[in-house]
Design a protein around this motif. Structure first.
Motif, short mmCIF file in Angstrom:
data_model
loop_
_atom_site.label_atom_id
_atom_site.label_comp_id
_atom_site.label_asym_id
_atom_site.label_seq_id
_atom_site.Cartn_x
_atom_site.Cartn_y
_atom_site.Cartn_z
N TRP A 36 0.82 -1.21 0.00
CA TRP A 36 0.00 0.00 0.00
C TRP A 36 0.86 1.27 0.00
O TRP A 36 0.34 2.38 0.09
CB TRP A 36 -0.89 0.03 1.24
CG TRP A 36 -2.08 -0.89 1.21
CD1 TRP A 36 -2.19 -2.11 0.59
CD2 TRP A 36 -3.34 -0.67 1.85
NE1 TRP A 36 -3.43 -2.64 0.80
CE2 TRP A 36 -4.16 -1.78 1.57
CE3 TRP A 36 -3.85 0.37 2.65
CZ2 TRP A 36 -5.47 -1.88 2.05
CZ3 TRP A 36 -5.14 0.27 3.13
CH2 TRP A 36 -5.95 -0.85 2.82
N GLY A 37 2.19 1.11 -0.04
CA GLY A 37 3.08 2.29 -0.03
C GLY A 37 3.21 2.91 1.35
O GLY A 37 3.54 4.10 1.47
N LEU A 38 2.97 2.11 2.39
CA LEU A 38 3.04 2.63 3.76
C LEU A 38 4.27 2.08 4.47
O LEU A 38 4.71 0.95 4.17
CB LEU A 38 1.78 2.23 4.54
CG LEU A 38 0.45 2.75 3.99
CD1 LEU A 38 -0.73 2.08 4.69
CD2 LEU A 38 0.35 4.27 4.15
N ASP A 39 4.78 2.87 5.42
CA ASP A 39 5.90 2.36 6.22
C ASP A 39 5.39 1.36 7.25
O ASP A 39 4.22 1.43 7.68
CB ASP A 39 6.61 3.52 6.94
CG ASP A 39 7.35 4.41 5.94
OD1 ASP A 39 7.78 3.88 4.89
OD2 ASP A 39 7.48 5.62 6.22
N ASP A 40 6.29 0.45 7.65
CA ASP A 40 5.93 -0.54 8.67
C ASP A 40 6.13 0.09 10.05
O ASP A 40 7.03 -0.27 10.80
CB ASP A 40 6.82 -1.78 8.49
CG ASP A 40 6.39 -2.92 9.39
OD1 ASP A 40 5.27 -2.87 9.94
OD2 ASP A 40 7.18 -3.87 9.54
N ASP A 41 5.27 1.09 10.34
CA ASP A 41 5.34 1.78 11.63
C ASP A 41 3.93 2.18 12.06
O ASP A 41 2.94 1.86 11.38
CB ASP A 41 6.30 2.98 11.56
CG ASP A 41 5.85 4.04 10.56
OD1 ASP A 41 4.69 3.99 10.08
OD2 ASP A 41 6.66 4.93 10.22
N VAL A 42 3.86 2.88 13.17
CA VAL A 42 2.54 3.20 13.74
C VAL A 42 1.73 4.10 12.80
O VAL A 42 0.51 3.93 12.68
CB VAL A 42 2.72 3.87 15.13
CG1 VAL A 42 1.38 4.29 15.71
CG2 VAL A 42 3.40 2.90 16.07
N ARG A 43 2.39 5.01 12.13
CA ARG A 43 1.66 5.88 11.18
C ARG A 43 1.10 5.05 10.03
O ARG A 43 -0.02 5.27 9.58
CB ARG A 43 2.60 6.96 10.63
CG ARG A 43 2.73 8.16 11.55
CD ARG A 43 3.74 9.11 10.96
NE ARG A 43 3.31 9.59 9.63
CZ ARG A 43 2.76 10.76 9.43
NH1 ARG A 43 2.56 11.57 10.43
NH2 ARG A 43 2.41 11.13 8.22
N GLY A 44 1.93 4.10 9.54
CA GLY A 44 1.46 3.22 8.47
C GLY A 44 0.26 2.40 8.93
O GLY A 44 -0.74 2.25 8.20
N LEU A 45 0.35 1.89 10.15
CA LEU A 45 -0.75 1.10 10.73
C LEU A 45 -2.03 1.94 10.79
O LEU A 45 -3.12 1.49 10.42
CB LEU A 45 -0.35 0.65 12.14
CG LEU A 45 -1.40 -0.11 12.93
CD1 LEU A 45 -1.57 -1.53 12.39
CD2 LEU A 45 -1.03 -0.17 14.42
N GLU A 46 -1.88 3.18 11.24
CA GLU A 46 -3.04 4.07 11.40
C GLU A 46 -3.69 4.37 10.04
O GLU A 46 -4.92 4.32 9.90
CB GLU A 46 -2.58 5.38 12.06
CG GLU A 46 -3.73 6.30 12.39
CD GLU A 46 -3.27 7.46 13.28
OE1 GLU A 46 -2.07 7.85 13.19
OE2 GLU A 46 -4.11 7.95 14.06
N ARG A 47 -2.85 4.63 9.05
CA ARG A 47 -3.38 4.90 7.69
C ARG A 47 -4.09 3.68 7.14
O ARG A 47 -5.15 3.77 6.53
CB ARG A 47 -2.23 5.31 6.75
CG ARG A 47 -1.73 6.73 6.93
CD ARG A 47 -2.68 7.76 6.32
NE ARG A 47 -2.76 7.63 4.87
CZ ARG A 47 -1.89 8.12 4.01
NH1 ARG A 47 -0.83 8.78 4.46
NH2 ARG A 47 -2.03 7.96 2.71
N PHE A 48 -3.48 2.52 7.34
CA PHE A 48 -4.03 1.27 6.81
C PHE A 48 -5.42 1.02 7.42
O PHE A 48 -6.41 0.83 6.70
CB PHE A 48 -3.09 0.11 7.14
CG PHE A 48 -3.47 -1.20 6.50
CD1 PHE A 48 -2.87 -1.61 5.32
CD2 PHE A 48 -4.43 -2.03 7.08
CE1 PHE A 48 -3.22 -2.83 4.72
CE2 PHE A 48 -4.78 -3.23 6.49
CZ PHE A 48 -4.17 -3.63 5.32
#
Ligand SMILES: O=C(O)c1cc(=O)[nH]c(=O)n1[C@@H]1O[C@H](COP(=O)(O)O)[C@@H](O)[C@H]1O
Length: 279
Positions: A32-44
């Motif tokens: 999904w083009g997201l980082d494997d971090d808390v922000r990525g988790l939140e966006r997902f």
């Protein structure tokens, strides 16, 4: 107070028989083009809620993928649960809890007490410390209109050695679980609040689900190789009680909202055709 069984029956009638999991695997975040971090988790999680929260009957966040990020991940799980509730989908938290009864009571208050920050409509639970050890969960769920989905015949190949072993009376261990949950649901209208988990991948096993009178969660569809047409083989005459559950198969379509909705619609259409006996 409306029971979970009644609320689920209404949600499925209005939105169709479908559960979609929120399983933010590291590979999916990357896709999904997201980082494997808390922000990525939140966006997902936020994207799944935005795409599906107002159209899918049940959404099933997989707690493990939130716990991976510690307290901040659990905070996102909390806010995801709140957002889902505001969108009108039922929240089934996949935590597969099981322990001695006095500890199960604490798990019950964590997830099934309306005053808890992680309060959800239903949870998954493991009966392999004995179905009776889950009694505090059943009691709190019943007191507050919640539900519990108990593992019976899981979708993974390793499950069979334990679940299909024979108890002293000749029944399989899974059948003893099925029978105990059936007793809890006896007489409930329109359906009981205590569900079973039966994988879509297991084929015909000869287990008797006819007296369950509760929802049958069917994971293993899509990514694990199960297809909608397998539901007929696994569930036979119990098909009307089946709640098909997909995670990666639908999530792979993201992050585009339209594509996520189309994937969920496709999954629902495939399952509806089978559940209605048209396929
Ligand atoms: O309780 C579950 O949901 C569950 C039970 C089971 O027998 N098999 C199973 O895969 N699950 C969960 O269902 C989800 C399946 O994800 P996908 O294989 O991506 O659809 C995961 O979150 C699993 O933990």
């Amino acid at each position: 107070m409306e029971t979970f069984g009644a609320r689920l029956h209404r949600a499925v009638t209005e939105r169709g028989p479908l559960c979609v999991g929120i399983d933010p695997h590291p590979g999916l975040l990357a896709r999904w083009g997201l980082d494997d971090d808390v922000r990525g988790l939140e966006r997902f999680a936020g994207t799944v809620v935005e795409a599906l929260g107002d159209r899918v009957a049940v959404v099933k966040p997989q707690s493990a993928f939130f716990e991976r990020f510690g307290a901040r991940g659990v905070a996102i799980l909390e806010s995801t649960i709140r957002q889902l509730r505001n969108c009108g989908s039922l929240v089934l938290l996949d935590v597969k809890r099981g322990d001695i009864g006095s500890t199960v009571a604490a798990y019950a208050s964590a997830y099934l007490d309306p005053s808890s920050p992680l309060y959800v409509d239903a949870v998954t639970a493991s009966p392999y410390l004995g179905v009776g050890s889950l009694a505090p969960m059943f009691e709190l769920a019943a007191a507050h209109g919640g539900g519990v989905f108990v593992l019976a015949l899981t979708s993974n190949p390793e499950g069979a050695a334990v679940q299909r072993a024979r108890a002293a009376d000749g029944r399989t261990v899974a059948q003893t679980v099925i029978d105990e949950i059936s007793q809890l649901n006896a007489g409930a209208q329109p359906s009981g609040s205590f569900g079973l988990v039966v994988g879509a991948t297991i084929g015909e096993t000869g287990h008797d689900l006819s007296a369950v009178n509760g929802p049958l969660l069917a994971p293993g569809l899509g990514a694990q190789g199960g297809s909608a047409s397998d539901l007929r083989v696994v569930f036979g005459s119990s098909l009307p009680a089946v709640l098909p559950s997909y995670s990666r198969e639908v999530l792979n379509a993201g992050p585009d909202l339209t594509a996520l909705r189309a994937a969920a619609d496709r999954a629902l259409a495939d399952c509806r055709a089978v559940l209605a006996g048209r396929d």
